[in-house]
Design a protein around this motif. Structure first.
Motif, mmCIF file in Angstrom:
data_model
loop_
_atom_site.group_PDB
_atom_site.id
_atom_site.type_symbol
_atom_site.label_atom_id
_atom_site.label_comp_id
_atom_site.label_asym_id
_atom_site.label_seq_id
_atom_site.Cartn_x
_atom_site.Cartn_y
_atom_site.Cartn_z
ATOM 1 N N TYR A 207 4.334 -16.297 21.475
ATOM 2 C CA TYR A 207 4.065 -16.684 20.086
ATOM 3 C C TYR A 207 2.659 -17.276 20.003
ATOM 4 C CZ TYR A 207 4.500 -19.104 15.602
ATOM 5 O OH TYR A 207 4.303 -19.554 14.309
ATOM 6 N N GLU A 209 0.204 -19.387 18.091
ATOM 7 C CA GLU A 209 0.278 -20.389 17.018
ATOM 8 C C GLU A 209 -0.843 -20.236 15.999
ATOM 9 O OE1 GLU A 209 0.872 -24.504 18.058
ATOM 10 O OE2 GLU A 209 2.312 -23.886 19.573
ATOM 11 N N ARG A 212 0.162 -17.048 14.135
ATOM 12 C CA ARG A 212 1.602 -17.109 13.805
ATOM 13 C C ARG A 212 2.269 -15.746 13.962
ATOM 14 N NH1 ARG A 212 3.433 -21.607 9.713
ATOM 15 N NH2 ARG A 212 2.216 -23.299 10.531
ATOM 16 N N SER A 214 4.240 -13.119 16.643
ATOM 17 C CA SER A 214 4.937 -13.006 17.932
ATOM 18 C C SER A 214 4.717 -11.614 18.489
ATOM 19 C CB SER A 214 6.434 -13.232 17.749
ATOM 20 O OG SER A 214 6.668 -14.463 17.146
#
Lengths: 249, 245
Positions: A207, A209, A212, A214
């Motif tokens: 993932y 960050e 955002r 995956s």
């Protein structure tokens, strides 16, 4: 044996087992469908995303569902005080065998529905990720094996305690700790057989960050994990049979 | 008569295995929540509010409803065994008192569970995490508010467990209700689904109060759902009869 199985099928019909087993599959698939499957960024990882998501869903739904199936299968005899009568009418082996066979058939339904659902999601949302039959097959067998392990364990608890609270209570606790284990270090997760939905996964996730997003990647099939589950299944079945053989009526 | 019913229900709970679930479920949620909080300190703002979200998120999202269903199914189980249903249909007690007695005892269980959750939260916060001071009174208010949402789930599950003779099936229904509740709460429609009321009341997924300025509609939703279940329970109990076999 066929007569005993037929009797169990009739009991299952009166217990309305079919809506229950179908409901379990529908619940898992509806929950999986709430993931952002139609998101264009996800389409390239569509099947992997569904398999990963379903393993989390299974960790919550299946332990309790298997407890429900296992408990209902034996509770019908407890509530009707039928054990004494049954043990005089049929061999303990045939009773246990028929219950295990019917239970296994019921356990089979949810993974089959998940398999069909994954294929359906692929068609509905037009995943661009190539379909891997081996990964799907692996997911199916692993889900079935962990479900069967949980079902046999819960059936054993139902056999041991006439009160169904331990079986159902364990189901709730297994669901909870199974979900928690998903977010714990792998070494901890491996200690909990009911969390093997995650351990047997053939898909990993990263993932990011900042974006955002995956991304998913294949990981080698953890054959040892499936072997552990199958071996535990055998042990639990043997323990269950021992309980039935020695049970006083 | 109601007092007799409550006494009878309380007697069922003496040394019942259900207390093990009562003790273990919040304990596991607390241990996991604390571990998760400590692992994610770089993302979370340290403090009582974020520890509360970690303690109660999964508990109130997915496991409160099955636990409550376990309590209510247990209170009806004896009535569904053997010929006990006929016995309770003939006892000289207003039928709705049977339901109300179970409701009050189950609500007491839920209240105790919530207090246990809060006690673990304070204990782990002080002794394990080492948070300074004491938790804000607002969080205790959220825990109590959760029991109001829980009342609707109890009332509903007493009806379901009365109708379904199986001990296990209502618990699966509760899990499904909880999963749907998470969806309703995410869509900000929590007041329209009884299983989402408890998680809204507990404020388990945000550090700021989700119901700020919406306490009135929340209380009204709790009351309406509970009264609807009461009405169903009253109607069903008064229309039900002995079973001749």
């Amino acid at each position: 044996m066929a007569v005993c199985l037929w009797a169990e099928l009739k009991k299952a019909h009166r217990r309305h087992d079919l809506p229950v087993v179908l409901g379990i599959g529908v619940l898992a698939l509806c929950w999986a469908n709430t993931m952002k499957l139609s998101d264009p960024a996800s389409l390239a990882y569509g099947y992997s995303m569904v398999l990963y998501g379903l393993s989390i869903v299974n960790a919550v739904v299946m332990p309790l569902s298997m407890a429900v199936l296992g408990s209902r299968l034996w509770d019908v005899e407890v509530r009707g005080s039928a054990c004494k009568l049954l043990y005089t009418l049929q061999s303990r082996g045939s009773l246990f065998g028929a219950k295990v066979a019917l239970g296994f058939a019921e356990v089979l339904v949810a993974p089959l529905m998940e398999l069909a659902g994954t294929l359906a999601f692929g068609r509905i949302y037009r995943f661009t990720e190539p379909l891997s039959p081996a990964a799907l097959g692996w997911f199916f067998f692993c889900t079935l094996a962990v479900n069967a392990l949980l079902f046999f364990f819960e059936l054993m608890l139902s056999l041991f305690f006439e009160n169904q609270v331990p079986a159902l209570g364990c189901g709730v606790l297994f669901s909870m700790t199974g979900l928690f284990a998903m977010f714990m270090p792998p070494a901890f997760t491996r200690l909990l057989p009911w969390a093997y939905y995650a351990v047997t996964l053939s898909v990993g996730m990263v993932y990011d960050e900042s974006t955002r997003i995956s991304t998913f990647y294949p990981i080698p099939y953890p054959v040892w994990a499936l072997a552990v589950v199958v071996a535990l299944c055998g042990l639990v079945l043997m323990a269950g049979w021992r309980l039935v053989r020695r049970k006083e009526v | 008569m109601l007092r007799c019913c409550i006494a009878a229900e309380n007697r069922k709970l003496r040394r019942a295995l259900i207390w093990a679930v009562f003790l273990l479920l919040p304990l596991l949620a607390g241990v996991y929540g604390t571990v998760n909080y400590l692992q994610n300190l770089e993302i979370l703002t340290p403090g009582w509010y974020n520890l509360w979200t970690q303690h109660t998120l999964f508990y109130s999202l997915f496991f409160f409803a099955p636990m409550t269903a376990l309590y209510t199914a247990y209170l009806w189980r004896l009535e569904h065994l053997g010929h006990n249903w006929n016995l309770i249909m003939t006892v000289p007690v207003p039928r709705f008192d049977l339901y109300l007695g179970k409701f009050l005892v189950a609500w007491k269980m839920v209240l105790l569970t919530q207090l246990w959750v809060f006690a673990l939260f304070v204990l782990f916060g002080k002794l394990w995490v080492g948070l300074p001071g004491w938790p804000p009174a607002e969080i205790l208010f959220w825990a109590v508010r959760g029991t109001l949402g829980g009342a609707a789930v109890i009332a509903l599950h007493l009806v379901i467990s009365m109708l379904i003779r199986s001990f296990a099936a209502p618990i699966l229904l509760a899990l499904a209700g909880g999963v749907l509740g998470a969806y309703f709460a995410n869509e900000n429609l929590g007041l329209f689904w009884p299983y989402a009321l408890m998680m809204s009341g507990m404020n388990s997924n945000r550090a700021e109060d989700l119901l700020d300025g919406r306490m009135g509609p929340f209380l009204l939703a709790c009351l309406v759902w509970t009264l609807l279940a009461f009405a169903a329970g009253w109607l069903l109990l008064n229309r039900r009869d002995v079973r001749s076999e």
